[in-house]
Every structure is written in structure tokens, then in C-alpha cells.
Design a protein around this motif. Structure first.
Motif, short mmCIF file in Angstrom:
data_model
loop_
_atom_site.label_atom_id
_atom_site.label_comp_id
_atom_site.label_asym_id
_atom_site.label_seq_id
_atom_site.Cartn_x
_atom_site.Cartn_y
_atom_site.Cartn_z
N HIS A 148 45.22 43.03 43.10
CA HIS A 148 44.44 41.86 42.67
C HIS A 148 45.28 40.59 42.62
N HIS A 150 47.10 39.66 40.03
CA HIS A 150 47.21 39.11 38.67
C HIS A 150 47.32 40.25 37.65
N HIS A 152 46.45 42.54 34.43
CA HIS A 152 45.33 43.04 33.63
C HIS A 152 45.83 43.30 32.23
N HIS A 157 40.57 45.81 32.45
CA HIS A 157 40.28 44.86 33.50
C HIS A 157 39.44 43.69 32.98
N HIS A 159 38.46 39.42 34.12
CA HIS A 159 38.73 38.26 34.98
C HIS A 159 38.21 36.99 34.36
ZN ZN Z 1 41.88 42.03 38.53
#
Ligand code: ZN
Length: 159
Positions: A148, A150, A152, A157, A159
Motif C-alpha cells: 500500500h 503507507h 497501518h 487497516h 485509510h
Molecule cells: Zn493501506
């Protein structure tokens, strides 16, 4: 563990105006994924490369290394009737600048009888900053974090 590509770095930092005043500081460490994922200013990444938990760094960030130069073209004067009645200074609206495809966030900076001034510059645009930080922890990124690009959080998870 040493900071290198695909490590998750936890940082405590203080951000100062180059003239001295503190602009913001972390209450708890922030985490970012190291290795060119744009999780943090590139110059800070460079300074942190090879460091370990407990190490510190201090980096001078010119506007072009941080939030960009102040762009007078991102300030626009709009008719008052384009905005809702409850308009107040500080409110933000999404809009498009002429000749650009990406949407910008405009902040209302002044309201007159029939005109409104909006500014899409970042509040710290044009400022020279000192980024002072301490490495709180370094861990290996998970495969999912790497794919991804980035971090977590501990809650899983988001965003
Ligand atoms: Zn992610």
C-alpha cells in the motif's frame, strides 16, 4: 534496527519556524513508512537514513522542501453570492484553479459586502521551517504496508 527502505519509523517531532517559534509538536509519536513513499519530507527521510531508535535529527526545510512557495495566483476574489449565507473566515471549500486539473482546498481569508477572498496556499507555504525529531522506534513493515505504500495503525487497516 536501522532505518532503511521498508522500515516503519515512529518519530517524535517538533516543527519550528526558522525564526524560532514552535509551530507544532507531536503528543505521541507518528509513524511513517521509510523509503520514498512520501510519508514525510524527503530531506527528513534522507537525514534519518541509517539512524536507530534514540537517535535525533534536525533538518532545515526551505519552502520548496516543505509546503512550497507562496503562490499569489492561488488567491482568488469571488462574488459573495457564490457562497452559503453562513460563510465565515476559516471555512474551506474545494475548487479548481484555472488551467489545473486537480481540485484544491480553498480557505476563506476575508469577507467583504459583496466579495470573498479565498486562498488555496498551504498555511505554511513560503515558510522556512526547522524539523527537529527523535526516533522512538523502528520496525519492519508488513507485506501489506509495503504494497500500500503507507503504515497501518495498531487498530489494523484504515485509510
Ligand atoms: Zn493501506
Amino acid at each position: 534496527m536501522q532505518i532503511e527502505k521498508n522500515r516503519v519509523v515512529a518519530l517524535d517531532y517538533e516543527l519550528f519556524d526558522a525564526d524560532g517559534p514552535l509551530i507544532e509538536k507531536t503528543e505521541a509519536p507518528i509513524e511513517y513508512l521509510h523509503g520514498g513513499y512520501h510519508g514525510i519530507f524527503p530531506l527528513v527521510e534522507k537525514a534519518l537514513d541509517g539512524k536507530r531508535a534514540g537517535d535525533r535529527c534536525r533538518v532545515r526545510l526551505n519552502p520548496e522542501d516543505a509546503f512550497g512557495e507562496y503562490d499569489a495566483e492561488l488567491v482568488q476574489v469571488e462574488p459573495r453570492d457564490k457562497f452559503p449565507d453562513n460563510l465565515a473566515v476559516g471555512m474551506q471549500f474545494e475548487g479548481q484553479a484555472q488551467g489545473r486539473h486537480d481540485a484544491l482546498v480553498y480557505t476563506v481569508t476575508d469577507i467583504a459586502a459583496d466579495k470573498v477572498v479565498v486562498d488555496a496556499n498551504h498555511p505554511l507555504a513560503g515558510r522556512t521551517l526547522d524539523f527537529s525529531c527523535a526516533v522512538a522506534a523502528v520496525r519492519a513493515a508488513s507485506a501489506e504496508e509495503m504494497s500500500h505504500g503507507h503504515v497501518h495503525g495498531p487498530a489494523g487497516h484504515h485509510h
